[in-house]
Write an enzyme that holds these catalytic residues in place. Sequence first.
Site, short mmCIF file in Angstrom:
data_model
loop_
_atom_site.label_atom_id
_atom_site.label_comp_id
_atom_site.label_asym_id
_atom_site.label_seq_id
_atom_site.Cartn_x
_atom_site.Cartn_y
_atom_site.Cartn_z
N GLU A 2 -5.67 -7.79 -5.98
CA GLU A 2 -6.43 -8.11 -7.20
C GLU A 2 -6.10 -7.12 -8.31
OE1 GLU A 2 -10.56 -9.00 -6.64
OE2 GLU A 2 -10.98 -9.01 -8.79
N ASP A 33 -15.98 -14.04 2.69
CA ASP A 33 -16.05 -12.63 2.31
C ASP A 33 -17.19 -11.94 3.06
OD1 ASP A 33 -14.39 -11.29 0.57
OD2 ASP A 33 -15.31 -12.13 -1.23
N ASP A 91 -17.71 -13.26 -2.17
CA ASP A 91 -18.99 -12.62 -2.50
C ASP A 91 -19.15 -12.53 -4.03
OD1 ASP A 91 -17.19 -10.57 -2.95
OD2 ASP A 91 -18.32 -9.04 -1.87
N GLU A 137 -12.71 -5.95 2.16
CA GLU A 137 -12.09 -5.12 1.12
C GLU A 137 -11.81 -3.73 1.69
OE1 GLU A 137 -14.45 -4.98 -2.45
OE2 GLU A 137 -14.57 -7.16 -2.62
O1 KIV Z 1 -15.26 -12.65 -4.14
C1 KIV Z 1 -14.26 -13.28 -4.53
O2 KIV Z 1 -14.35 -14.37 -5.11
C2 KIV Z 1 -12.95 -12.67 -4.30
C3 KIV Z 1 -11.78 -13.25 -5.01
C4 KIV Z 1 -11.86 -12.96 -6.44
C5 KIV Z 1 -10.51 -12.82 -4.42
O3 KIV Z 1 -12.87 -11.72 -3.60
#
Ligand code: KIV
Length: 274
Positions: free
Chosen positions: A192, A93, A54, A125
């Site tokens: 992260e 995501d 995302d 997340e």
């Molecule tokens: O949204 C994204 O690109 C991510 C990565 C940075 C792990 O969650």
Amino acid sequence: MSTAKPDQRHRVVTTRSVVNMKKTGEKITALTAYDYLVARLLDQSGIDIILVGDSLGNVVQGHDTTLPVTVDDMIYHAKAVRRGAERALIVVDMPFMSYQTSVDDAVRNCGRVMKEVGVGAVKLEGGAHIAEIVRHLVKIGIPVMGHLGLTPQAINKFGTYEVRATDEAEAGELLNDARVLAEAGVFSLVLEKIPSSLARQVSEAIPVPTIGIGAGPHCDGQVLVVYDMLGVTEEFRPRFVRRYGELAEVMRGAFRQYIGDVKGGSFPAKEESY
Ligand code: KIV
């Protein structure tokens, strides 16, 4: 018996093979992609996981945060990525507020992504507070990648993109979250922007692979945003991004040359015309 097979079964990289890579000690490679062409190049290069992040809210749509991204946006980009990649595991995501609200919403939205795009897994997340959601998704056949540490969807809670879990209390909470998510059934876990010593502890504590971004060398794999590592997002220069190209400069140079050629009348030439 039908001979038709779901596409994911043809893939070389599956959630299961990613878990096995931790057992064999093979490092897992992941990069983001948001379109067909980049996905195809990544797949041809042998990447293990393509994450439709995302982060497209920032790098494709130009927002300050990932919060405005919708499920429809993710599906649109994931479909393009899906058409470009045959080999890699594709993980999508789930955007802000598409799964945090209830198990029902999570099933509906993650189910849409799995059905409409045909990818291998989703990424959510959050820690122990989303464990029930993760457990249910995994139970009904939707593999989940977790994401702890700096979770950009919680930016308004953190108030900063600084490194997370530097104090003992937050580090302990993160370690517990990782254990709870692993128990709930995640097949892998993004870490992260946390200290590498903590990432090492987490990686040793759980049976599923950790995929680090700004989390040091002890994770079972690494992920970066593709435009960061290519040097397209020029101003974004955190220490965890190794730049494998300076494409912004290359692109600007090409654009300037083209503009000059058209203005000066040297393009198109005779051999470029019909
Ligand atoms: O949204 C994204 O690109 C991510 C990565 C940075 C792990 O969650």
